[in-house]
Design an enzyme around this catalytic site. Structure first.
Site, PDB file in Angstrom:
ATOM      1  N   SER A 149      20.989   4.369  -2.711  1.00 37.78           N
ATOM      2  CA  SER A 149      21.340   3.188  -3.506  1.00 37.78           C
ATOM      3  C   SER A 149      20.491   1.960  -3.189  1.00 37.78           C
ATOM      4  O   SER A 149      19.297   1.954  -3.399  1.00 37.78           O
ATOM      5  CB  SER A 149      22.825   2.913  -3.332  1.00 37.78           C
ATOM      6  OG  SER A 149      23.230   1.889  -4.178  1.00 37.78           O
ATOM      7  N   HIS A 150      21.119   0.947  -2.615  1.00 36.89           N
ATOM      8  CA  HIS A 150      20.440  -0.326  -2.356  1.00 36.89           C
ATOM      9  C   HIS A 150      19.813  -0.355  -0.960  1.00 36.89           C
ATOM     10  O   HIS A 150      19.236  -1.368  -0.579  1.00 36.89           O
ATOM     11  CB  HIS A 150      21.441  -1.462  -2.488  1.00 36.89           C
ATOM     12  CG  HIS A 150      22.674  -1.207  -1.659  1.00 36.89           C
ATOM     13  ND1 HIS A 150      23.636  -0.296  -2.045  1.00 36.89           N
ATOM     14  CD2 HIS A 150      23.065  -1.679  -0.474  1.00 36.89           C
ATOM     15  CE1 HIS A 150      24.572  -0.243  -1.128  1.00 36.89           C
ATOM     16  NE2 HIS A 150      24.253  -1.065  -0.152  1.00 36.89           N
ATOM     17  N   ASP A 323      19.510  -2.496  -8.390  1.00 38.39           N
ATOM     18  CA  ASP A 323      19.207  -1.885  -7.092  1.00 38.39           C
ATOM     19  C   ASP A 323      18.392  -0.600  -7.284  1.00 38.39           C
ATOM     20  O   ASP A 323      18.035  -0.236  -8.408  1.00 38.39           O
ATOM     21  CB  ASP A 323      20.482  -1.634  -6.277  1.00 38.39           C
ATOM     22  CG  ASP A 323      21.338  -0.524  -6.850  1.00 38.39           C
ATOM     23  OD1 ASP A 323      21.200  -0.227  -8.056  1.00 38.39           O
ATOM     24  OD2 ASP A 323      22.136   0.066  -6.097  1.00 38.39           O
ATOM     25  N   ASP A 325      18.903   2.623  -7.297  1.00 38.29           N
ATOM     26  CA  ASP A 325      19.334   3.712  -8.183  1.00 38.29           C
ATOM     27  C   ASP A 325      19.946   3.209  -9.486  1.00 38.29           C
ATOM     28  O   ASP A 325      20.459   4.008 -10.281  1.00 38.29           O
ATOM     29  CB  ASP A 325      20.323   4.634  -7.454  1.00 38.29           C
ATOM     30  CG  ASP A 325      21.607   3.929  -7.078  1.00 38.29           C
ATOM     31  OD1 ASP A 325      21.550   2.724  -6.762  1.00 38.29           O
ATOM     32  OD2 ASP A 325      22.674   4.563  -7.097  1.00 38.29           O
ATOM     33  N   ASP A 327      22.615   1.268 -10.327  1.00 32.07           N
ATOM     34  CA  ASP A 327      24.017   1.026 -10.675  1.00 32.07           C
ATOM     35  C   ASP A 327      24.449  -0.422 -10.411  1.00 32.07           C
ATOM     36  O   ASP A 327      25.446  -0.876 -10.951  1.00 32.07           O
ATOM     37  CB  ASP A 327      24.957   2.039 -10.005  1.00 32.07           C
ATOM     38  CG  ASP A 327      24.776   2.132  -8.509  1.00 32.07           C
ATOM     39  OD1 ASP A 327      23.904   1.434  -7.962  1.00 32.07           O
ATOM     40  OD2 ASP A 327      25.519   2.925  -7.882  1.00 32.07           O
ATOM     41  N   ARG A 328      23.700  -1.148  -9.600  1.00 30.45           N
ATOM     42  CA  ARG A 328      24.068  -2.554  -9.350  1.00 30.45           C
ATOM     43  C   ARG A 328      23.282  -3.509 -10.245  1.00 30.45           C
ATOM     44  O   ARG A 328      22.174  -3.178 -10.667  1.00 30.45           O
ATOM     45  CB  ARG A 328      23.762  -2.938  -7.903  1.00 30.45           C
ATOM     46  CG  ARG A 328      24.604  -2.206  -6.919  1.00 30.45           C
ATOM     47  CD  ARG A 328      24.317  -2.720  -5.531  1.00 30.45           C
ATOM     48  NE  ARG A 328      25.283  -2.122  -4.619  1.00 30.45           N
ATOM     49  CZ  ARG A 328      25.575  -2.588  -3.419  1.00 30.45           C
ATOM     50  NH1 ARG A 328      24.954  -3.657  -2.959  1.00 30.45           N
ATOM     51  NH2 ARG A 328      26.465  -1.994  -2.655  1.00 30.45           N
ATOM     52  N   LYS A 424      29.159   2.715 -11.908  1.00 26.04           N
ATOM     53  CA  LYS A 424      28.782   1.374 -12.332  1.00 26.04           C
ATOM     54  C   LYS A 424      27.389   1.455 -12.936  1.00 26.04           C
ATOM     55  O   LYS A 424      26.637   2.402 -12.662  1.00 26.04           O
ATOM     56  CB  LYS A 424      28.861   0.390 -11.182  1.00 26.04           C
ATOM     57  CG  LYS A 424      28.079   0.781  -9.960  1.00 26.04           C
ATOM     58  CD  LYS A 424      28.448  -0.148  -8.810  1.00 26.04           C
ATOM     59  CE  LYS A 424      27.695   0.183  -7.567  1.00 26.04           C
ATOM     60  NZ  LYS A 424      28.535   0.662  -6.483  1.00 26.04           N
TER      61      LYS A 424
HETATM   62  C1  G1P Z   1      29.160  -1.079  -0.648  1.00 29.45           C
HETATM   63  C2  G1P Z   1      29.960  -2.042  -1.488  1.00 29.45           C
HETATM   64  C3  G1P Z   1      30.887  -1.289  -2.402  1.00 29.45           C
HETATM   65  C4  G1P Z   1      30.093  -0.298  -3.243  1.00 29.45           C
HETATM   66  C5  G1P Z   1      29.245   0.574  -2.350  1.00 29.45           C
HETATM   67  C6  G1P Z   1      28.308   1.460  -3.150  1.00 29.45           C
HETATM   68  O1  G1P Z   1      30.017  -0.320   0.156  1.00 29.45           O
HETATM   69  O2  G1P Z   1      30.671  -2.941  -0.679  1.00 29.45           O
HETATM   70  O3  G1P Z   1      31.580  -2.189  -3.212  1.00 29.45           O
HETATM   71  O4  G1P Z   1      30.940   0.488  -4.008  1.00 29.45           O
HETATM   72  O5  G1P Z   1      28.433  -0.225  -1.490  1.00 29.45           O
HETATM   73  O6  G1P Z   1      27.423   0.723  -3.939  1.00 29.45           O
HETATM   74  P1  G1P Z   1      30.295  -0.665   1.708  1.00 29.45           P
HETATM   75  O7  G1P Z   1      28.954  -0.720   2.364  1.00 29.45           O
HETATM   76  O8  G1P Z   1      30.931  -2.015   1.709  1.00 29.45           O
HETATM   77  O9  G1P Z   1      31.199   0.416   2.179  1.00 29.45           O
HETATM   78 ZN    ZN Z   2      23.258   1.729  -6.177  1.00 26.24          ZN
END
Ligand code: G1P
Ligand code: ZN
Length: 595
Positions: A149-150, A323, A325, A327-328, A424
C-alpha cells in the site's frame, strides 16, 4: 522415470516442430502441448506471518527468503480449502519491487493446487480497487493483491500480500486468522517448477498441469475499472469541467500518482477520457518499482511536493494524490486548501445526488472507522440515514455493503469509497469530488465552508510516532489500559491551554458485526470527553518495523468553523500526551507525521 526437466525438453522440441509445421503464435501452440507435473516441496514454518490491518507486510528481503513467500501463498490456499480446486483467482498489485517474482511463485503454486484459472493484470499491475473490480465483474473466488500500500517500496523497503474474498473485499479476520494458524505448522507446499508463463502482454495461455487444464488470462490493467467508472460517473460532464465548456474556463487539476500504480489509471481516465493535459494536469504517472524512492502516501507530509506546487501555482483549482496501490486519496483545493478525509467523507455523503450511480441506486447508509471524525454522522442524522462505526480497516465495511445497508464509507487515513467495489478507491474519490464541483460550480474551499456552516466542524488531527521500540509502545498501551480501568478516571478533568476536558467514557473499542455477529476486540483505546471531544490511541497494524503509535484527536465546534486546525487542537493534543505519558514511554518529543 523421466525427470521433469527431461519432460520439458521433449515438450519444447515437440513445440518447435509444431511451430515449424504450423505458423500459429507461440501462445496458441502452448495451449495444446504444455503438459506439466507438480511436486511437493518440503518446508518449515516462519515466525510472524500474521496478516495485519491489511495483509502481510514485511521487508522485501524477508519475502525473498527461501520459501517465505511460497509458505504464505500455500497457506492462503490451504485456508480456502476445497473451494480452491477448479477456482479462478485474480492476481496483481502495485508493481513494487519483487512483484514479478511473487506473481511467478503464485502461478506455480496455484497451478499445483488445482486452481483452474488466474486472471493477471498486464505486467502484474493492478491497483487494489482494480483487483476488487475484477473479482466482482468476473465473479471469482477471490484475488491475491501484491502490495504494501502506502509503505515505501524497492529492494530495501516493503512488500506485501493480501487476500481478497469473493465479494472483492479484504479477507475477514476469521480467514486471516486461519491463514496465520496454518503458517505455524506448514510442512510442504505444492509447486509446478517447469511452468513458465509470461504475463507481460494481454492474452490467454493454457497449460496442462497434472492432467488438468490450467489457464492464465493476462488482462489489461484498467479496462474493467475504467468501464465501471464510466457507469458510475457522468464522464461528459467531468470532461466539460476539465476542458472548460465555453461558459466556464477549464477547472485546473493537478493529479499526482506519486510514482504508484494509479499512473496507469490516471492516464486512461484523466488524460485519455477527460482531456486533462499530460503536461500540466497530471504528474508522477509512471509506476516505478521503488516509487522513485518516495513514501507513496498521500498526506501533507509525504505529498508535500504536490501541496507546494499547488500553493505556488495559483492557476490550480484542485490537487489530488494517491498511494502506491491506489486506494488512498488526498484532496486539496486552490492554494492547497486541505480537506481532511473525515470532512471529505461528510461532503461526499451530503452530495451523493450529484453522482449518477447513487441517483439510480439510492443511498443506503453510511459508515466510518472508529477513529475517523464524526462529521459524516451529522450528515447521516440530517438525512435520516443509518450510520455505522466500525474498527480500523476496510474489511469491516464489506458485510454491511453486501447486506445492502451501506453505500458510502471512509477512514481518516485517506480512505474513501462506496459499495461499487469492496475496497477504498482513490480515483473514485477524486471523480466524486469533481462531480460535486461540476454540479455545484463552487470551489473546494467554498464547498467546505458551506458544509461547516450547516453542520458545524469536526476539527481533527492524527499524530503518528513511527518506528518506536515495540516494547515501549506496548508498555504505553498497558499503562492506558490500567488507567481507564481505574474507576476514578471517568469524571477526571484535564486542563491545557486554558481549556478543560472532563472524561465521560473510556474504553477499548470493540465491535460486533451486525450481519455475521463476529466480534473484534481491542480496536483502540478511546477517551471521550463531556464536550464530545475524543482522544484515541492505537498501534498500527500495517508497519513492518517496530511499532507505530497513532494518536487521534477529534473536537467538534458548532460555530467557530474557520480556525486553524492545529492551533485549535493543541490543548487537546497536550491532554492526549499527558494521559498517555507518551514521551516518558517512548522518549519521543515530536511525531514523525502529523495529518
Ligand atoms: C492504516 C490505517 C487504516 C487503513 C490501513 C490500510 O492502518 O490507519 O485506516 O485501513 O492503514 O490502508 P494501521 O496502520 O493504522 O493499522
Ligand atoms: Zn493503499
Amino acid at each position: 522415470m523421466r525427470s521433469s526437466l527431461d519432460r520439458i525438453d521433449i515438450e519444447r522440441s515437440k513445440f518447435k516442430k509444431t511451430q515449424r509445421l504450423n505458423k500459429t503464435s507461440r501462445l496458441e501452440r502452448l495451449e495444446t502441448i504444455m503438459s506439466l507435473s507438480s511436486i511437493l516441496v518440503p518446508t518449515t514454518p516462519f515466525e510472524g506471518q500474521k496478516p495485519g490491518t491489511s495483509g502481510l507486510r514485511k521487508k522485501v528481503k524477508v519475502f525473498m527468503e527461501k520459501n517465505y513467500t511460497e509458505n504464505f501463498v500455500q497457506c492462503i490456499l490451504n485456508a480456502l480449502g476445497a473451494k480452491v480446486k477448479g477456482a479462478t483467482l485474480v492476481v496483481g498489485g502495485d508493481g513494487r519491487y519483487f512483484s514479478k517474482q511473487a506473481v511467478n511463485i503464485i502461478i506455480r503454486i496455484a497451478a499445483a493446487n488445482g486452481v483452474a484459472k488466474l486472471i493477471i493484470g498486464e505486467r502484474g499491475i493492478l491497483s487494489t480497487p482494480a483487483v476488487s473490480t475484477l473479482i466482482r465483474t468476473h465473479k471469482v473466488l477471490g484475488g491475491i493483491v501484491l502490495t504494501a500500500s502506502h509503505n515505501p517500496g524497492g529492494i530495501r523497503h516493503d512488500f506485501g500480500i493480501k487476500f481478497n474474498i469473493e465479494n472483492g473485499g479484504p479477507a475477514p479476520d476469521s480467514l486471516t486468522d486461519a491463514v496465520y494458524e496454518l503458517t505455524k505448522t506448514i510442512t510442504q507446499y505444492k509447486f509446478t517448477p517447469d511452468l513458465d508463463c509470461e504475463f507481460d502482454k494481454k492474452g490467454v495461455q493454457t497449460f496442462n498441469v497434472d492432467g488438468s487444464e490450467f489457464v492464465v488470462e493476462v488482462v489489461d490493467s484498467s479496462e474493467d475499472y475504467v468501464a465501471l467508472m464510466k457507469e458510475i460517473f457522468d464522464f461528459g460532464k467531468l470532461k466539460e469541467l476539465i476542458r472548460g465548456d465555453g461558459k466556464r474556463p477549464p477547472f485546473q487539476v493537478l493529479i499526482d500518482s506519486m510514482n504508484g500504480v494509479t499512473g496507469v489509471y490516471v492516464t486512461r481516465i484523466f488524460v485519455e477520457e477527460l482531456g486533462a493535459s499530460p503536461d500540466n494536469n497530471v504528474r508522477r504517472i509512471i509506476p516505478l518499482d521503488n516509487f522513485g524512492e518516495i513514501h507513496p502516501d498521500p498526506n501533507l507530509t509525504y505529498a508535500k511536493d504536490l501541496v507546494d506546487r499547488v500553493k505556488e501555482d495559483t492557476t490550480y483549482d484542485f490537487g489530488a494524490a494517491f498511494d502506491g496501490d491506489g486506494d488512498r486519496n488526498m484532496i486539496i483545493g486552490k492554494n492547497a486548501f486541505f480537506v481532511t478525509p473525515s470532512d471529505s467523507l461528510a461532503v461526499i455523503a451530503n452530495n451523493l445526488q450529484c453522482i449518477p450511480y447513487f441517483q439510480k441506486r439510492g443511498v443506503h447508509g453510511f459508515a466510518r472507522s472508529m477513529p475517523t471524525a464524526a462529521a459524516v454522522d451529522r450528515v447521516a442524522a440530517k438525512l435520516g440515514m443509518e450510520m455505522f462505526e466500525v474498527p480500523t480497516g476496510w474489511k469491516y465495511f464489506g458485510n454491511l455493503m453486501d447486506a445492502g445497508r451501506l453505500s458510502l464509507c471512509g477512514e481518516e487515513s485517506f480512505g474513501t469509497g462506496s459499495d461499487h467495489i469492496r475496497e477504498k478507491d482513490g480515483i473514485w474519490a477524486v471523480l466524486a469530488w469533481l462531480s460535486i464541483i461540476a454540479h455545484k460550480n463552487m470551489s473546494v474551499e467554498d464547498i467546505l465552508t458551506e458544509h461547516w456552516k450547516i453542520y458545524g466542524r469536526n476539527y481533527f488531527t492524527r499524530y503518528d510516532y513511527e518506528e518506536c521500540n515495540t516494547e515501549d509502545a506496548n508498555r504505553m498501551m498497558e499503562h492506558l489500559e490500567k488507567l481507564i480501568a481505574n474507576s476514578s478516571f471517568v469524571g477526571r478533568t484535564l486542563t491545557s491551554g486554558g481549556k478543560s476536558y472532563t472524561v465521560k467514557i473510556a474504553d477499548n473499542f470493540s465491535y460486533i458485526d451486525p450481519i455475521d455477529k463476529s466480534c473484534a476486540k481491542n480496536q483502540g483505546i478511546r477517551v471521550l470527553f463531556e464536550d464530545g471531544s475524543r482522544v484515541i490511541y492505537r498501534l498500527s497494524g500495517t508497519g513492518s518495523t517496530g511499532a507505530t503509535i497513532r494518536l487521534y484527536i477529534d473536537s467538534y465546534e458548532k460555530d467557530n468553523v474557520t480556525a486553524d486546525a492545529q492551533v485549535m487542537l493543541k490543548p487537546l493534543v497536550e491532554v492526549g500526551l499527558e494521559i498517555s505519558q507518551l514521551k516518558k514511554f517512548t522518549g519521543r518529543d515530536q511525531p514523525t507525521v502529523i495529518t
